[in-house]
Design an enzyme around this catalytic site. Structure first.
Site, PDB file in Angstrom:
ATOM      1  N   THR A   1      -4.724   3.330  -5.893  1.00 13.17           N
ATOM      2  CA  THR A   1      -3.699   3.108  -6.918  1.00 13.17           C
ATOM      3  C   THR A   1      -3.897   4.066  -8.087  1.00 13.17           C
ATOM      4  OG1 THR A   1      -3.558   0.797  -6.283  1.00 13.17           O
ATOM      5  CG2 THR A   1      -2.700   1.352  -8.459  1.00 13.17           C
TER       6      THR A   1
ATOM      7  N   ARG B   1       0.828  -1.201   0.000  1.00 14.68           N
ATOM      8  CA  ARG B   1       0.000   0.000   0.000  1.00 14.68           C
ATOM      9  C   ARG B   1       0.870   1.262   0.000  1.00 14.68           C
ATOM     10  NH1 ARG B   1      -5.356  -1.124   0.390  1.00 14.68           N
ATOM     11  NH2 ARG B   1      -6.043  -2.979   1.496  1.00 14.68           N
ATOM     12  N   ASP B   2       2.166   1.123  -0.347  1.00 10.45           N
ATOM     13  CA  ASP B   2       3.069   2.287  -0.358  1.00 10.45           C
ATOM     14  C   ASP B   2       2.691   3.288  -1.446  1.00 10.45           C
ATOM     15  OD1 ASP B   2       4.784   1.535   1.741  1.00 10.45           O
ATOM     16  OD2 ASP B   2       5.702   0.037   0.429  1.00 10.45           O
TER      17      ASP B   2
ATOM     18  N   ARG C   1     -24.578 -14.662  17.591  1.00  9.59           N
ATOM     19  CA  ARG C   1     -23.156 -14.916  17.333  1.00  9.59           C
ATOM     20  C   ARG C   1     -22.699 -14.025  16.189  1.00  9.59           C
ATOM     21  NH1 ARG C   1     -23.704 -17.218  21.485  1.00  9.59           N
ATOM     22  NH2 ARG C   1     -23.198 -19.374  22.018  1.00  9.59           N
TER      23      ARG C   1
ATOM     24  N   GLN D   1     -12.135 -13.604   2.124  1.00  9.12           N
ATOM     25  CA  GLN D   1     -12.873 -13.142   0.938  1.00  9.12           C
ATOM     26  C   GLN D   1     -11.947 -12.731  -0.206  1.00  9.12           C
ATOM     27  OE1 GLN D   1     -16.468 -10.539   2.649  1.00  9.12           O
ATOM     28  NE2 GLN D   1     -14.675 -10.557   3.954  1.00  9.12           N
TER      29      GLN D   1
ATOM     30  N   MET E   1     -16.551  -7.722   3.987  1.00  9.29           N
ATOM     31  CA  MET E   1     -15.671  -6.597   3.637  1.00  9.29           C
ATOM     32  C   MET E   1     -16.366  -5.640   2.659  1.00  9.29           C
ATOM     33  SD  MET E   1     -11.741  -7.807   3.183  1.00  9.29           S
ATOM     34  CE  MET E   1     -10.627  -7.930   4.573  1.00  9.29           C
TER      35      MET E   1
ATOM     36  N   ASP F   1     -13.985  -4.702  -3.485  1.00  7.98           N
ATOM     37  CA  ASP F   1     -15.013  -3.778  -2.983  1.00  7.98           C
ATOM     38  C   ASP F   1     -15.946  -3.264  -4.090  1.00  7.98           C
ATOM     39  OD1 ASP F   1     -13.569  -4.061  -0.643  1.00  7.98           O
ATOM     40  OD2 ASP F   1     -12.498  -2.159  -0.881  1.00  7.98           O
TER      41      ASP F   1
ATOM     42  N   THR G   1     -10.515  -4.564  -7.372  1.00  5.37           N
ATOM     43  CA  THR G   1     -10.782  -4.559  -5.936  1.00  5.37           C
ATOM     44  C   THR G   1     -12.014  -5.412  -5.658  1.00  5.37           C
ATOM     45  OG1 THR G   1     -11.597  -3.307  -4.029  1.00  5.37           O
ATOM     46  CG2 THR G   1     -11.951  -2.277  -6.138  1.00  5.37           C
TER      47      THR G   1
ATOM     48  N   ARG H   1     -30.745 -19.153  16.393  1.00  6.16           N
ATOM     49  CA  ARG H   1     -29.908 -18.003  16.761  1.00  6.16           C
ATOM     50  C   ARG H   1     -29.972 -16.898  15.713  1.00  6.16           C
ATOM     51  NH1 ARG H   1     -24.454 -21.436  18.272  1.00  6.16           N
ATOM     52  NH2 ARG H   1     -24.793 -21.516  20.520  1.00  6.16           N
TER      53      ARG H   1
HETATM   54  O1  F6P Z   1      -9.944  -2.878  -0.477  1.00  4.16           O
HETATM   55  C1  F6P Z   1      -9.980  -4.229  -0.231  1.00  4.16           C
HETATM   56  C2  F6P Z   1     -10.098  -4.516   1.246  1.00  4.16           C
HETATM   57  O2  F6P Z   1     -10.129  -5.910   1.429  1.00  4.16           O
HETATM   58  C3  F6P Z   1     -11.283  -3.858   1.946  1.00  4.16           C
HETATM   59  O3  F6P Z   1     -12.487  -4.553   1.739  1.00  4.16           O
HETATM   60  C4  F6P Z   1     -10.819  -3.839   3.354  1.00  4.16           C
HETATM   61  O4  F6P Z   1     -11.432  -2.797   4.073  1.00  4.16           O
HETATM   62  C5  F6P Z   1      -9.333  -3.606   3.231  1.00  4.16           C
HETATM   63  O5  F6P Z   1      -8.976  -4.001   1.925  1.00  4.16           O
HETATM   64  C6  F6P Z   1      -8.485  -4.363   4.223  1.00  4.16           C
HETATM   65  O6  F6P Z   1      -7.179  -3.953   4.036  1.00  4.16           O
HETATM   66  P1  F6P Z   1      -5.895  -4.715   4.603  1.00  4.16           P
HETATM   67  O7  F6P Z   1      -5.732  -5.974   3.813  1.00  4.16           O
HETATM   68  O8  F6P Z   1      -4.786  -3.769   4.390  1.00  4.16           O
HETATM   69  O9  F6P Z   1      -6.194  -5.019   6.032  1.00  4.16           O
END
Ligand code: F6P
Length: 366
Positions: free
Chosen positions: A113, A74-75, A284, A292, A177, A135, A133, A170
């Site tokens: 990025t 992530r640099d 729970r 994921q 994520m 996401d 991604t 339950r």
């Molecule tokens: O952007 C992808 C992701 O998996 C997000 O869903 C999550 O919030 C983040 O990265 C987690 O980041 P790291 O792997 O740096 O903990």
């Protein structure tokens, strides 16, 4: 003349990255006679000039492999941790690019990025990005690769949680994520038949959720599955965040916002306890986390990543730079990076999936 291409993968890893590297590489080699190198570990490898030759042998057998063969980080170019300091290493990266006589640098990643790649573009480099991604929150593309695989994994998890929730009568709260976008929780929640889906775009009330669960009990359904996005936020906390954000950008405001963010990160656990108290049902929590992002990419992600990668090689050959290769239906489109950077694609409140969920009687927490 032979064209020299660099590739790097940055940000969180995602299924389909290797398929995309292979797509750019194979199309580059076969169709356009390009020479391709990869930089290891994202922008850090570009700074440290750590490379790997991506010839036909290196590109072979990687289609189905999860993660990224290049490694990632992530640099950021402008804020690179060097020893104990944060340094702007942009110039070093520009130098590496020129030392390799590159005609283009392909950056595979999400919104962060794209921003870093755009910064390098402004230094005069020929940049092209591919949207990856889990996401699915990159602006200006129909979809990102990685999303379909993560959706499949999260859906399977919800399927499996059903039988145990049902057997024990339950509530099971499952955290999905997605960062600050609800695509993954909403998609997996609908596909997995969750009874409640909570996403960041719709601040939720635990009381409303409990009311819908109590109604299910009255209807003879003694269990409930609550799919909650990691970015989901309770209504009262949302109101405090909005109020604090209006107080400017000073140090104290920043500290207050950080404290509120820490509170938000714990809200899934808190919600689970609240639901137990409000409904009297044992509850729970399951946090799916990085599972994921792991493992082999789905066929849909392999196909998407391959066709975006092949289109990328074609755009480079046509001299189209400063763009992201966006998915548009079955085709692709080069979108100028300035239209992508600084935006996040969240779930619009009038999105058809939201209407679908509501019409099915799924509680969205409001
Ligand atoms: O952007 C992808 C992701 O998996 C997000 O869903 C999550 O919030 C983040 O990265 C987690 O980041 P790291 O792997 O740096 O903990």
């Amino acid at each position: 003349m032979t064209q020299y291409i660099g590739i790097l993968t940055a940000g969180g890893d995602s299924p389909g990255l290797n398929a995309a590297i292979r797509g750019v590489g194979k199309a580059g080699l076969n169709a356009y006679g390009m020479q391709i190198i990869g930089f290891r570990d994202g922008f850090r490898g570009l700074m440290e000039n750590r490379t790997v030759t991506l010839n036909s042998a290196a590109l072979s057998g990687i289609l189905t492999i999860g993660g990224t063969i290049l490694g990632t980080s992530r640099d950021k170019p402008q804020k690179m941790p060097i020893g104990s300091k944060m340094m702007d290493m942009t110039d070093v990266m520009v130098e590496t690019y020129h030392n390799h006589h590159l005609d283009a640098l392909v950056c595979l990643g999400g919104g962060g990025t794209a921003k870093n790649a755009y910064h390098l573009m402004k230094q005069g480099l020929n940049i092209i990005t591919l949207p990856k991604t889990i996401d699915n929150d990159v602006a200006m593309t129909d979809i990102t690769f990685g999303y379909d695989t993560a959706l499949t994994i999260a859906t399977e998890a919800i399927d499996r949680l059903h039988s145990t929730a049902h057997s024990h009568h339950r509530i099971i709260v499952v955290e999905v994520m997605g960062h600050n976008a609800g695509w993954l929780a909403l998609g997996a929640g609908i596909a997995g038949g969750a009874d409640v889906i909570l996403i960041p775009e719709i601040p939720y009330s635990a009381e409303q959720v409990a009311t819908s669960i109590r109604q299910r009990v009255r209807d003879g359904k003694g269990f409930s599955i609550v799919a909650v996005s990691e970015g989901a936020v309770p209504q009262e906390l949302h109101e405090r965040i909005v109020a604090a954000s209006k107080n400017g950008k000073g140090k104290e405001v920043k500290a207050e916002l950080e404290a509120l963010e820490a509170e938000r990160l714990n809200s899934t656990q808190k919600l689970t306890q609240q639901l137990e108290g409000l409904t009297g049902l044992e509850s729970r929590v399951t946090i799916l986390g990085h599972v994921q992002r792991g493992g082999i990419p789905s066929p849909a992600d392999r196909l998407l990543a391959t066709r975006l990668g092949a289109a990328c090689a074609r755009y480079i050959n046509e001299g189209i730079f400063g763009v992201m290769v966006a998915a548009r239906g079955d085709s692709t489109e080069p979108v100028p990076l300035e239209e992508v950077v600084g935006k996040r694609k969240t779930v619009p409140l009038d999105h058809p999936w939201i209407e679908t969920a509501r019409n099915l009687g799924i509680n969205l927490g409001d």
